[in-house]
Design an enzyme around this catalytic site. Structure first.
Site, PDB file in Angstrom:
ATOM      1  CG  ASP A  99     -12.384  11.160  16.295  1.00  0.00           C
ATOM      2  OD1 ASP A  99     -12.213  11.370  15.075  1.00  0.00           O
ATOM      3  OD2 ASP A  99     -13.474  10.799  16.762  1.00  0.00           O
ATOM      4  CG  ASP A 102     -12.681   4.138   9.810  1.00  0.00           C
ATOM      5  OD1 ASP A 102     -12.254   3.326   8.982  1.00  0.00           O
ATOM      6  OD2 ASP A 102     -13.589   3.835  10.612  1.00  0.00           O
ATOM      7  CE  LYS A 131     -11.305   2.312  12.946  1.00  0.00           C
ATOM      8  NZ  LYS A 131     -12.701   1.926  12.724  1.00  0.00           N
ATOM      9  CB  VAL A 153     -11.459   2.116  19.011  1.00  0.00           C
ATOM     10  CG1 VAL A 153     -10.619   0.926  18.588  1.00  0.00           C
ATOM     11  CG2 VAL A 153     -11.199   3.296  18.083  1.00  0.00           C
ATOM     12  CG  ASP A 159     -19.782   8.806  19.372  1.00  0.00           C
ATOM     13  OD1 ASP A 159     -18.938   8.970  18.469  1.00  0.00           O
ATOM     14  OD2 ASP A 159     -20.999   8.801  19.157  1.00  0.00           O
ATOM     15  NE  ARG A 165     -19.247  12.314  21.551  1.00  0.00           N
ATOM     16  CZ  ARG A 165     -18.957  12.139  20.279  1.00  0.00           C
ATOM     17  NH1 ARG A 165     -17.726  11.918  19.912  1.00  0.00           N
ATOM     18  NH2 ARG A 165     -19.905  12.163  19.352  1.00  0.00           N
TER      19      ARG A 165
HETATM   20  P1  XMP Z   1     -13.717   8.592   8.370  1.00  0.00           P
HETATM   21  O1  XMP Z   1     -14.291   7.234   8.005  1.00  0.00           O
HETATM   22  O2  XMP Z   1     -14.465   9.719   7.708  1.00  0.00           O
HETATM   23  O3  XMP Z   1     -13.987   8.649   9.916  1.00  0.00           O
HETATM   24  O4  XMP Z   1     -12.224   8.645   8.195  1.00  0.00           O
HETATM   25  C1  XMP Z   1     -13.786   9.770  10.618  1.00  0.00           C
HETATM   26  C2  XMP Z   1     -14.839   9.940  11.685  1.00  0.00           C
HETATM   27  O5  XMP Z   1     -15.659   8.788  11.888  1.00  0.00           O
HETATM   28  C3  XMP Z   1     -15.749   8.452  13.236  1.00  0.00           C
HETATM   29  N1  XMP Z   1     -15.108   7.121  13.433  1.00  0.00           N
HETATM   30  C4  XMP Z   1     -15.120   6.415  14.538  1.00  0.00           C
HETATM   31  N2  XMP Z   1     -15.665   6.694  15.732  1.00  0.00           N
HETATM   32  N3  XMP Z   1     -14.839   4.660  16.577  1.00  0.00           N
HETATM   33  C5  XMP Z   1     -15.528   5.811  16.739  1.00  0.00           C
HETATM   34  O6  XMP Z   1     -16.013   6.050  17.838  1.00  0.00           O
HETATM   35  C6  XMP Z   1     -14.254   4.303  15.416  1.00  0.00           C
HETATM   36  O7  XMP Z   1     -13.626   3.254  15.313  1.00  0.00           O
HETATM   37  C7  XMP Z   1     -14.412   5.243  14.356  1.00  0.00           C
HETATM   38  N4  XMP Z   1     -13.977   5.234  13.087  1.00  0.00           N
HETATM   39  C8  XMP Z   1     -14.418   6.419  12.563  1.00  0.00           C
HETATM   40  C9  XMP Z   1     -14.986   9.522  13.973  1.00  0.00           C
HETATM   41  O8  XMP Z   1     -15.879  10.489  14.452  1.00  0.00           O
HETATM   42  C10 XMP Z   1     -14.088  10.137  12.952  1.00  0.00           C
HETATM   43  O9  XMP Z   1     -13.828  11.510  13.147  1.00  0.00           O
END
Ligand code: XMP
Length: 185
Positions: A99, A102, A131, A153, A159, A165
């Site tokens: 999704d 980050d 991001k 977001v 979520d 979701r």
């Molecule tokens: P990382 O930090 O491992 O993040 O790159 C990946 C997973 O973290 C969740 N994630 C978010 N979920 N809003 C969300 O609802 C956000 O802004 C967000 N940033 C990270 C997400 O499950 C993603 O796969």
């Protein structure tokens, strides 16, 4: 649920028309190759369902569970991964779907697990959102639907504490909604 949003970043029609473009590119890139799409659960579920129906190629679908967030808006820093279906990865071109990119921890963990535990012909990643920020893990996605700022977001599979979701758009939650949830109201 929409009332809980400070603003909408992408409405459903904008998301779907971008997925048309992304799916066309992926279709061109993987035509004639044995493709396995590996979706990272749960966040990629809605994205996966809409993207895959736009890719008219024979493909296998596999899913892997990954969790790093809990109820917070910042990653716990530890990614727990579920089982991989090795028979769907060996010798095949693997396209990871997530999704959002980050911190990069989740994608980096899944890529490491796939390349350590299986022998894929190739591994690429496709994310709905990336991001614009410095990542904790140096990892990039080969296909990105949208780039966003460093904001938390929700919607379209993403979520907050298990909620939102099923919101058809992607948006930023109001601060008071985040504060109320943090206080357990
Ligand atoms: P990382 O930090 O491992 O993040 O790159 C990946 C997973 O973290 C969740 N994630 C978010 N979920 N809003 C969300 O609802 C956000 O802004 C967000 N940033 C990270 C997400 O499950 C993603 O796969």
């Amino acid at each position: 649920m929409r009332n809980d949003l400070e603003c909408t970043l992408f409405d459903e029609d904008v998301i779907l028309s971008r997925l048309d473009q992304l799916a066309a590119t992926i279709t061109d890139d993987y035509r004639g190759k044995p493709l396995t799409v590996l979706a990272i659960l749960h966040g990629s579920l809605v994205f996966m369902a809409d993207l895959l129906r736009r890719i008219p190629l024979p493909l296998q679908l596999s899913c892997v569970q990954a969790a790093s967030y809990g109820n917070a808006t910042v990653s716990s820093g530890v990614v727990q991964l579920g089982q991989l279906e090795r028979e769907l990865l060996d010798g095949r071109h693997v396209l990871l779907l997530d999704d959002i990119l980050d911190s990069g921890l989740t994608l980096a963990s899944v890529i490491e697990a796939v390349t350590n535990k299986a022998e894929p012909a190739s591994v690429r990643a496709c994310v709905l959102l990336a991001k614009r920020k410095l990542r904790e893990q140096e990892v990039s996605a080969d296909y990105i639907a949208f780039e966003i700022g460093d904001e938390f977001v929700v919607g379209y599979g993403l979520d907050y504490g298990g909620h939102y979701r099923n919101l058809p758009c992607i948006g930023i939650l109001k601060n008071e909604v985040l504060a109320a949830a943090t206080l357990g109201e």
